[in-house]
Design a protein around this motif. Structure first.
Motif, PDB file in Angstrom:
ATOM      1  N   VAL A   4       0.835  -1.188   0.000  1.00 10.57           N
ATOM      2  CA  VAL A   4       0.000   0.000   0.000  1.00 10.57           C
ATOM      3  C   VAL A   4       0.879   1.250   0.000  1.00 10.57           C
ATOM      4  N   PHE A   5       0.501   2.222  -0.817  1.00  7.10           N
ATOM      5  CA  PHE A   5       1.178   3.519  -0.816  1.00  7.10           C
ATOM      6  C   PHE A   5       0.431   4.384   0.189  1.00  7.10           C
ATOM      7  N   VAL A   6       1.094   4.754   1.278  1.00  3.47           N
ATOM      8  CA  VAL A   6       0.458   5.447   2.392  1.00  3.47           C
ATOM      9  C   VAL A   6       0.874   6.916   2.402  1.00  3.47           C
ATOM     10  N   HIS A   7      -0.114   7.786   2.495  1.00  2.00           N
ATOM     11  CA  HIS A   7       0.087   9.238   2.558  1.00  2.00           C
ATOM     12  C   HIS A   7      -0.339   9.690   3.954  1.00  2.00           C
ATOM     13  N   LEU A   8       0.619  10.089   4.778  1.00  2.00           N
ATOM     14  CA  LEU A   8       0.345  10.522   6.144  1.00  2.00           C
ATOM     15  C   LEU A   8       0.518  12.030   6.246  1.00  2.00           C
ATOM     16  N   HIS A   9      -0.359  12.669   7.028  1.00  2.00           N
ATOM     17  CA  HIS A   9      -0.225  14.121   7.199  1.00  2.00           C
ATOM     18  C   HIS A   9      -0.753  14.561   8.550  1.00  2.00           C
ATOM     19  N   SER A  10      -0.355  15.763   8.957  1.00  5.43           N
ATOM     20  CA  SER A  10      -0.832  16.377  10.190  1.00  5.43           C
ATOM     21  C   SER A  10      -2.223  16.953   9.955  1.00  5.43           C
ATOM     22  N   ASP A  11      -3.005  17.053  11.020  1.00  2.00           N
ATOM     23  CA  ASP A  11      -4.352  17.606  10.927  1.00  2.00           C
ATOM     24  C   ASP A  11      -4.308  19.044  10.422  1.00  2.00           C
TER      25      ASP A  11
END
Length: 86
Positions: A4-11
């Motif tokens: 899986v290509f995961v895109h994580l970010h801050s709120d």
């Protein structure tokens, strides 16, 4: 394993960190994930399935959450303990 290509970010931010991860199963919207033992927690916002790709089976977008707030909210929503009458 599902790659899986995961895109994580801050709120509220567009500070995406993008990496591939292998999962036993695909996370679904509103589930939580962490990427290491000491990683922050993230809540899945969106899952995009990519059956056409040989590199991955899906892309996941997730936002960082405060795991203490998540746990406290979950505990508060639990039914009260059953009292045993003596």
């Amino acid at each position: 394993m599902a790659k899986v290509f995961v895109h994580l970010h801050s709120d509220g931010e567009s500070d995406f960190s993008n990496q591939y991860y292998n999962f036993e199963r695909l996370p679904i919207e509103d589930e939580y994930l962490t990427i290491s033992e000491d990683s922050e927690w993230y809540q899945v916002e969106m899952v995009v399935h990519t059956p056409f790709s040989e590199q991955m089976c899906a892309e996941i977008f997730a936002v960082q959450v405060d795991h203490n707030k998540v746990m406290n909210k979950k505990v508060k929503n639990q039914s009260p303990a059953i009292r045993v009458l003596e």
